[in-house]
Design an enzyme around this catalytic site. Structure first.
Site, short mmCIF file in Angstrom:
data_model
loop_
_atom_site.label_atom_id
_atom_site.label_comp_id
_atom_site.label_asym_id
_atom_site.label_seq_id
_atom_site.Cartn_x
_atom_site.Cartn_y
_atom_site.Cartn_z
N HIS A 79 0.82 -1.21 0.00
CA HIS A 79 0.00 0.00 0.00
C HIS A 79 0.85 1.26 0.00
O HIS A 79 2.02 1.25 0.39
CB HIS A 79 -0.94 0.00 1.20
CG HIS A 79 -2.06 -0.98 1.08
ND1 HIS A 79 -2.96 -1.19 2.08
CD2 HIS A 79 -2.43 -1.81 0.07
CE1 HIS A 79 -3.84 -2.10 1.71
NE2 HIS A 79 -3.53 -2.51 0.49
N GLU A 81 0.83 3.89 1.90
CA GLU A 81 1.34 4.34 3.19
C GLU A 81 2.61 3.59 3.57
O GLU A 81 3.58 4.19 4.03
CB GLU A 81 0.29 4.12 4.29
CG GLU A 81 -1.02 4.81 4.04
CD GLU A 81 -2.05 3.94 3.30
OE1 GLU A 81 -3.24 4.12 3.57
OE2 GLU A 81 -1.67 3.10 2.47
N CYS A 105 -5.65 1.11 5.88
CA CYS A 105 -6.09 -0.19 6.39
C CYS A 105 -5.41 -0.47 7.73
O CYS A 105 -4.50 0.26 8.15
CB CYS A 105 -5.73 -1.29 5.38
SG CYS A 105 -3.96 -1.68 5.30
N CYS A 108 -1.47 -0.98 7.47
CA CYS A 108 -0.73 0.27 7.30
C CYS A 108 -0.81 1.12 8.56
O CYS A 108 0.15 1.81 8.90
CB CYS A 108 -1.25 1.05 6.09
SG CYS A 108 -0.80 0.27 4.52
#
Length: 163
Positions: A79, A81, A105, A108
């Site tokens: 992801h 992040e 999420c 992360c």
């Protein structure tokens, strides 16, 4: 005498724009997410977007959203992040802010908390009813890390490569 411009970007607009621009690097056909980490001095120290890990071909791994787990993108994609933190030019992210297109999420969020980021600014919370985002908010609330949705004062920012 001419005064200074008054239509310049706020810090939030600037960092969110960098996050959104970073998302345009993503090869994901469905969701392009970008993230930007800014330190307390308003310097960009990390950017990232969602994509496969280094050395994992975008042409060989799946981009599907449905199917058996190993035939979807989910076990493979990093992801935005996570990539912004891993791409950071400093190991010290204490007190930094992360700007991201989608609310993080739970996985992360663990990374964000553990590296010392102290605020999350997000554009969309479209997955707010998922267990992943609910878990994120539980952890952030318990860790006393604020998060807020960004509401821009302008609808768009136009970038031109040539004036």
């Amino acid at each position: 005498m001419v005064g200074k411009r008054t239509d310049y970007l706020s810090w939030d607009e600037y960092f969110m724009a960098v996050a959104l621009l970073s998302g345009h690097r993503s090869k994901d056909p469905n969701t392009q997410v970008g993230a930007c980490v800014a330190n307390p001095q308003n310097k960009i120290v990390g950017v990232g977007y969602n994509g496969f890990p280094w050395g994992c071909s975008d042409d060989e791994l799946p981009w599907e959203r449905e199917g058996t787990y190993l035939e979807t993108k989910y076990p493979y994609v990093c992801h935005a992040e996570l990539n912004a933190v891993l791409n950071s030019i400093t190991a010290d992210l204490q007190g930094a802010r992360i700007y991201v297109a989608l609310f993080p999420c739970n996985e992360c969020t663990k990374v964000i908390i553990q590296c010392g980021i102290k605020e999350i600014i997000y554009l969309s919370d479209k997955y707010k009813d998922t267990d992943s985002v609910r878990a994120s908010k539980i952890m952030l609330d318990r860790a006393r890390i604020p998060y807020r949705q960004f509401f821009p004062d302008r609808e768009s920012i136009l970038l031109r490569f040539f004036p």
